[in-house]
Scaffold this active site. Structure first.
Site, PDB file in Angstrom:
ATOM      1  CD  GLU A 144      -3.142   0.762   2.834  1.00  0.00           C
ATOM      2  OE1 GLU A 144      -2.188  -0.137   3.879  1.00  0.00           O
ATOM      3  OE2 GLU A 144      -3.588   1.599   2.876  1.00  0.00           O
ATOM      4  CE  LYS A 159      -7.000   0.708   3.855  1.00  0.00           C
ATOM      5  NZ  LYS A 159      -6.078   0.911   4.258  1.00  0.00           N
ATOM      6  CB  CYS A 172      -4.056  -1.882   4.147  1.00  0.00           C
ATOM      7  SG  CYS A 172      -3.002  -2.814   5.721  1.00  0.00           S
TER       8      CYS A 172
HETATM    9  C1  ACM Z   1      -4.664  -0.108   6.917  1.00  0.00           C
HETATM   10  O1  ACM Z   1      -5.051  -0.214   6.388  1.00  0.00           O
HETATM   11  N1  ACM Z   1      -2.914   0.128   6.645  1.00  0.00           N
HETATM   12  C2  ACM Z   1      -4.167  -0.751   8.436  1.00  0.00           C
END
Ligand code: ACM
Length: 266
Positions: A39, A109, A142
């Site tokens: 990420e 995301k 993530c």
């Molecule tokens: C995250 O979503 N970077 C823990």
């Protein structure tokens, strides 16, 4: 097909250096077909606010995208890479899928973690599936992991391999990913980062442990918390087409959707 991840510690707020690191590491590595990066792999993670993050963001199709496409072409690799996406004034915590042919997919995301909510907007593209050489691919970033609906949606749409870019701080997903792989019978390539970022009273200690997991739940490749480099393994993506756990149980056909109240309509 050879899939793998690059585990490293991105240099904070230095996209040019991080692109160079990707090029250097690819130059020292056995060829592979699909490479997953963490990420926010070009910038690091611990931005103090929206304004600071904005300064390091880039629109899809900007100079860094072009540079990465040329690296993908040079090494004949498809990459999924977490990056700080700008769309006019909006920021998204995104993953871009690209090859020598150009941008092949984009995911924003959906589930933002902790103070990301002060910087990014929630992803607005759902969970799209992309096709690379006839293989359906899903992207996640993530914290999406803690919502089983995310990977389930991708698997139900036919994704055979989940390319999961992470900056994991909590220590759970490296174990929990086995469950996600088993319950969806998909491959997961989990790329996490190493290192510690300390800024303005915030401290993030990233938990490494990147891995590749087979639809059976078997961990077929795994590195430690602090190992750095590109690591890869051969897989047969077609194994993820078989959703049977016994002769009489196909985990998709056996789903009893009518009893899953509240799953879709709350
Ligand atoms: C995250 O979503 N970077 C823990």
């Amino acid at each position: 097909m050879k899939v793998g991840f690059m585990q490293f510690s991105p240099v904070f707020a230095n996209p040019d250096r991080n692109v160079e690191l990707i090029r250097e590491m690819l130059g020292r590595t056995e060829p592979l077909d699909i490479l997953v990066l963490p990420e926010l792999a070009l910038t690091g993670y611990t931005f103090k606010d929206y304004k600071e993050a904005y300064a390091y963001s880039e629109e899809i199709g900007g100079p860094l995208t072009s540079e990465l496409i040329s690296i993908a072409s040079e090494y004949n690799v498809t990459m999924a890479l977490g990056f700080l996406e700008r769309e006019k004034k909006k920021l998204y915590n995104s993953s871009v899928l690209l090859s020598g042919e150009g941008v092949r997919g984009l995911y924003r995301k959906v589930h933002l973690f902790y103070r990301e909510k002060e910087i990014f907007l929630e992803g607005n593209k759902g969970f799209p599936v992309f096709e690379i050489n006839g293989i359906k691919i899903g992207l996640l970033v993530c914290f999406d992991w803690i919502f089983p609906e995310a990977m389930r949606t991708l698997a139900l749409k036919g994704a055979l391999i989940i390319l999961h870019s992470t900056n994991l701080i909590l220590p759970y997903y490296q174990d929990a990913a086995r469950t996600r792989a088993i319950e969806n019978r998909v491959f997961i390539v989990l790329a996490n980062r190493t290192g510690v970022e300390e800024r303005e009273g915030m401290r993030n200690n990233f938990t490494g442990g990147s891995e590749v997991i087979a639809p059976s739940g078997k961990v077929v490749l795994k590195v430690s918390k602090n190992q750095e480099g590109i690591f890869s393994v051969s897989i047969n993506p077609g194994d993820a087409r078989d959703k049977k756990v016994t002769e009489l149980n196909d985990i998709f056909k056996d789903r009893r959707e009518k009893f899953y109240e509240g799953w879709n309509n709350r």
